[in-house]
Design a protein around this motif. Structure first.
Motif, PDB file in Angstrom:
ATOM      1  N   SER A   1       0.813  -1.213   0.000  1.00 27.17           N
ATOM      2  CA  SER A   1       0.000   0.000   0.000  1.00 27.17           C
ATOM      3  C   SER A   1       0.849   1.267   0.000  1.00 27.17           C
ATOM      4  O   SER A   1       0.319   2.368  -0.119  1.00 27.17           O
ATOM      5  N   GLN A   2       2.164   1.129   0.127  1.00 25.25           N
ATOM      6  CA  GLN A   2       3.060   2.289   0.159  1.00 25.25           C
ATOM      7  C   GLN A   2       3.904   2.325  -1.109  1.00 25.25           C
ATOM      8  O   GLN A   2       4.232   1.272  -1.658  1.00 25.25           O
ATOM      9  N   PRO A   3       4.252   3.512  -1.604  1.00 24.56           N
ATOM     10  CA  PRO A   3       5.133   3.566  -2.778  1.00 24.56           C
ATOM     11  C   PRO A   3       6.484   2.927  -2.467  1.00 24.56           C
ATOM     12  O   PRO A   3       7.081   3.186  -1.422  1.00 24.56           O
ATOM     13  N   ILE A   4       6.948   2.079  -3.351  1.00 23.57           N
ATOM     14  CA  ILE A   4       8.218   1.380  -3.169  1.00 23.57           C
ATOM     15  C   ILE A   4       9.084   1.604  -4.397  1.00 23.57           C
ATOM     16  O   ILE A   4       8.626   1.441  -5.536  1.00 23.57           O
ATOM     17  N   THR A   5      10.323   1.981  -4.185  1.00 19.57           N
ATOM     18  CA  THR A   5      11.259   2.169  -5.288  1.00 19.57           C
ATOM     19  C   THR A   5      11.645   0.814  -5.850  1.00 19.57           C
ATOM     20  O   THR A   5      12.262  -0.007  -5.156  1.00 19.57           O
ATOM     21  N   VAL A   6      11.283   0.558  -7.085  1.00 19.86           N
ATOM     22  CA  VAL A   6      11.587  -0.719  -7.733  1.00 19.86           C
ATOM     23  C   VAL A   6      12.885  -0.556  -8.509  1.00 19.86           C
ATOM     24  O   VAL A   6      12.921   0.040  -9.590  1.00 19.86           O
ATOM     25  N   ASP A   7      13.980  -1.067  -7.965  1.00 25.37           N
ATOM     26  CA  ASP A   7      15.282  -0.936  -8.616  1.00 25.37           C
ATOM     27  C   ASP A   7      15.493  -1.969  -9.715  1.00 25.37           C
ATOM     28  O   ASP A   7      16.199  -1.707 -10.686  1.00 25.37           O
ATOM     29  N   PHE A   8      14.884  -3.133  -9.538  1.00 24.98           N
ATOM     30  CA  PHE A   8      15.079  -4.206 -10.517  1.00 24.98           C
ATOM     31  C   PHE A   8      13.960  -5.210 -10.331  1.00 24.98           C
ATOM     32  O   PHE A   8      13.454  -5.381  -9.212  1.00 24.98           O
ATOM     33  N   ASN A   9      13.584  -5.880 -11.423  1.00 21.64           N
ATOM     34  CA  ASN A   9      12.530  -6.874 -11.298  1.00 21.64           C
ATOM     35  C   ASN A   9      12.673  -7.928 -12.389  1.00 21.64           C
ATOM     36  O   ASN A   9      13.221  -7.662 -13.456  1.00 21.64           O
ATOM     37  N   ARG A  10      12.182  -9.109 -12.082  1.00 18.53           N
ATOM     38  CA  ARG A  10      12.054 -10.194 -13.050  1.00 18.53           C
ATOM     39  C   ARG A  10      10.727 -10.886 -12.815  1.00 18.53           C
ATOM     40  O   ARG A  10      10.271 -10.986 -11.679  1.00 18.53           O
ATOM     41  N   SER A  11      10.128 -11.396 -13.889  1.00 19.62           N
ATOM     42  CA  SER A  11       8.849 -12.089 -13.754  1.00 19.62           C
ATOM     43  C   SER A  11       8.844 -13.392 -14.541  1.00 19.62           C
ATOM     44  O   SER A  11       9.532 -13.523 -15.558  1.00 19.62           O
ATOM     45  N   LEU A  12       8.056 -14.333 -14.052  1.00 20.66           N
ATOM     46  CA  LEU A  12       7.745 -15.572 -14.754  1.00 20.66           C
ATOM     47  C   LEU A  12       6.281 -15.550 -15.143  1.00 20.66           C
ATOM     48  O   LEU A  12       5.449 -15.016 -14.402  1.00 20.66           O
ATOM     49  N   HIS A  13       5.957 -16.176 -16.277  1.00 17.96           N
ATOM     50  CA  HIS A  13       4.587 -16.196 -16.784  1.00 17.96           C
ATOM     51  C   HIS A  13       4.227 -17.638 -17.123  1.00 17.96           C
ATOM     52  O   HIS A  13       4.793 -18.224 -18.049  1.00 17.96           O
ATOM     53  N   ASP A  14       3.331 -18.186 -16.332  1.00 16.32           N
ATOM     54  CA  ASP A  14       2.971 -19.600 -16.398  1.00 16.32           C
ATOM     55  C   ASP A  14       1.591 -19.727 -17.032  1.00 16.32           C
ATOM     56  O   ASP A  14       0.560 -19.604 -16.357  1.00 16.32           O
ATOM     57  N   VAL A  15       1.557 -19.980 -18.338  1.00 12.71           N
ATOM     58  CA  VAL A  15       0.287 -20.048 -19.060  1.00 12.71           C
ATOM     59  C   VAL A  15      -0.495 -21.302 -18.683  1.00 12.71           C
ATOM     60  O   VAL A  15      -1.723 -21.300 -18.659  1.00 12.71           O
ATOM     61  N   THR A  16       0.190 -22.374 -18.356  1.00 15.24           N
ATOM     62  CA  THR A  16      -0.485 -23.624 -17.996  1.00 15.24           C
ATOM     63  C   THR A  16      -1.339 -23.458 -16.746  1.00 15.24           C
ATOM     64  O   THR A  16      -2.468 -23.940 -16.673  1.00 15.24           O
ATOM     65  N   GLN A  17      -0.788 -22.775 -15.731  1.00 17.12           N
ATOM     66  CA  GLN A  17      -1.514 -22.574 -14.485  1.00 17.12           C
ATOM     67  C   GLN A  17      -2.253 -21.252 -14.421  1.00 17.12           C
ATOM     68  O   GLN A  17      -2.998 -21.016 -13.472  1.00 17.12           O
ATOM     69  N   CYS A  18      -2.039 -20.389 -15.418  1.00 21.82           N
ATOM     70  CA  CYS A  18      -2.533 -19.005 -15.339  1.00 21.82           C
ATOM     71  C   CYS A  18      -2.026 -18.373 -14.047  1.00 21.82           C
ATOM     72  O   CYS A  18      -2.793 -17.966 -13.160  1.00 21.82           O
ATOM     73  N   ALA A  19      -0.713 -18.289 -13.961  1.00 22.60           N
ATOM     74  CA  ALA A  19      -0.060 -17.783 -12.754  1.00 22.60           C
ATOM     75  C   ALA A  19       1.159 -16.963 -13.153  1.00 22.60           C
ATOM     76  O   ALA A  19       1.721 -17.144 -14.237  1.00 22.60           O
ATOM     77  N   THR A  20       1.556 -16.062 -12.270  1.00 23.04           N
ATOM     78  CA  THR A  20       2.769 -15.277 -12.489  1.00 23.04           C
ATOM     79  C   THR A  20       3.598 -15.245 -11.213  1.00 23.04           C
ATOM     80  O   THR A  20       3.093 -15.463 -10.108  1.00 23.04           O
ATOM     81  N   PHE A  21       4.873 -14.970 -11.390  1.00 28.81           N
ATOM     82  CA  PHE A  21       5.781 -14.729 -10.273  1.00 28.81           C
ATOM     83  C   PHE A  21       6.598 -13.499 -10.600  1.00 28.81           C
ATOM     84  O   PHE A  21       7.053 -13.334 -11.737  1.00 28.81           O
ATOM     85  N   THR A  22       6.805 -12.636  -9.606  1.00 28.68           N
ATOM     86  CA  THR A  22       7.618 -11.438  -9.799  1.00 28.68           C
ATOM     87  C   THR A  22       8.566 -11.264  -8.617  1.00 28.68           C
ATOM     88  O   THR A  22       8.145 -11.337  -7.458  1.00 28.68           O
ATOM     89  N   GLU A  23       9.830 -11.022  -8.941  1.00 29.86           N
ATOM     90  CA  GLU A  23      10.827 -10.681  -7.929  1.00 29.86           C
ATOM     91  C   GLU A  23      11.134  -9.190  -8.054  1.00 29.86           C
ATOM     92  O   GLU A  23      11.458  -8.703  -9.137  1.00 29.86           O
ATOM     93  N   ILE A  24      11.019  -8.472  -6.946  1.00 28.58           N
ATOM     94  CA  ILE A  24      11.322  -7.043  -6.914  1.00 28.58           C
ATOM     95  C   ILE A  24      12.471  -6.792  -5.946  1.00 28.58           C
ATOM     96  O   ILE A  24      12.424  -7.221  -4.784  1.00 28.58           O
ATOM     97  N   SER A  25      13.492  -6.109  -6.436  1.00 28.20           N
ATOM     98  CA  SER A  25      14.603  -5.652  -5.602  1.00 28.20           C
ATOM     99  C   SER A  25      14.405  -4.169  -5.340  1.00 28.20           C
ATOM    100  O   SER A  25      14.339  -3.372  -6.277  1.00 28.20           O
TER     101      SER A  25
END
Length: 269
Positions: free
Chosen positions: A67-91
């Motif tokens: 709920s608070q603004p966060i400085t996103v310095d770097f990110n990576r995501s996975l996209h899983d079409v089989t499960q209709c799911a995503t994963f995101t890593e935020i540094s």
């Protein structure tokens, strides 16, 4: 009710996905990252089947970390079409309050119905956001040519073997050469040695890493396993929130990122 708040705040409520596609999942993670940066997650739309967990606790997303603004310095995501799911890593190393955030989102029809976050900060296992950001940016997670991609079961089996081996030395783990592990902010750098430095010694007691939840992306050989890591935190001996974000190349482990939460500050040390 909580998830409809996130759904609309990410600008997804107006989308009507005919089916889960890689493009729609990419749009969702892009919107999620922008929402985290803005800290703008409050809208009136609600859904009866929404669910939000932050470090394995039900939290009102209007008052949680997102709920608070966060400085996103770097990110990576996975996209899983089989499960209709995503994963995101935020540094978020340069944020006023540094974080490393792992997020798993599940979709039903055109809606985000589940969001789970593991939010690590000072006092969590080996936490060092500056180190995590530095080493993370050195890694190459490019798309793997289709002919060289591993199947879903191969990717998952590699990650499961790694976790299983921690308490069972007989498990054969497909470590790559090189292989590097980013644990909190600590890195086993293999750029010069070209060695396998992901090897984990067997812990002195038998245990099971349970409650495993997966996101798999064959295009980048990506896997994330949300899990409950036992015994490291004396206040939660049955398991503390943890994730292992993994890249598999040719059936072999190439990169491993671990994020583990401590209920008791600096657990495991």
């Amino acid at each position: 009710m909580i998830y409809s708040v996130l759904l609309a705040s990410l600008g997804l409520a107006s989308q009507a996905w005919a089916a889960c596609t890689r493009e729609s999942l990419k749009e969702a993670t892009t919107s999620y990252i922008k929402a985290v940066a803005a800290g703008d997650l409050s809208i009136p739309a609600l859904s009866s089947n929404v669910s939000y967990l932050e470090n394995d606790k039900v939290v009102d997303i209007k008052t949680g970390v997102l709920s608070q603004p966060i400085t996103v310095d770097f990110n990576r995501s996975l996209h899983d079409v089989t499960q209709c799911a995503t994963f995101t890593e935020i540094s978020a190393a340069t944020n006023a309050h540094p974080y490393v955030i792992h997020t798993r989102m599940l979709f039903t029809d055109d809606k985000i119905t589940t969001v789970q976050t593991v939010v690590a900060d000072d006092g969590d296992w080996a936490f060092n956001a500056t180190g995590q950001l530095y080493w993370n940016k050195q890694e190459a997670w490019e798309v793997i040519p289709e002919a060289k991609r591993d199947a879903r079961d191969v990717i998952q089996a590699a990650g499961d073997a790694y976790l299983d081996s921690w308490s069972d030395g007989t498990v054969s783990v497909p470590y790559g050469t090189p292989c590097a592990r980013l644990e909190g902010g600590s890195y086993t750098d293999t750029r010069n040695t070209k060695a396998n430095t992901c090897y984990m010694p067997v812990f002195p007691e038998k245990f099971t890493i349970g409650n495993r939840r997966y996101v798999i992306d064959e295009e980048v050989g990506g896997l994330d396993i949300f899990n409950d890591f036992p015994f490291i935190d004396q206040d939660k001996p049955d398991g503390t929130p943890s994730t292992n974000f993994i890249r598999v190349e040719g059936g072999k482990l190439r990169y491993i990122h671990e994020v583990t939460i401590c209920t008791r500050r600096n657990c495991g040390l």
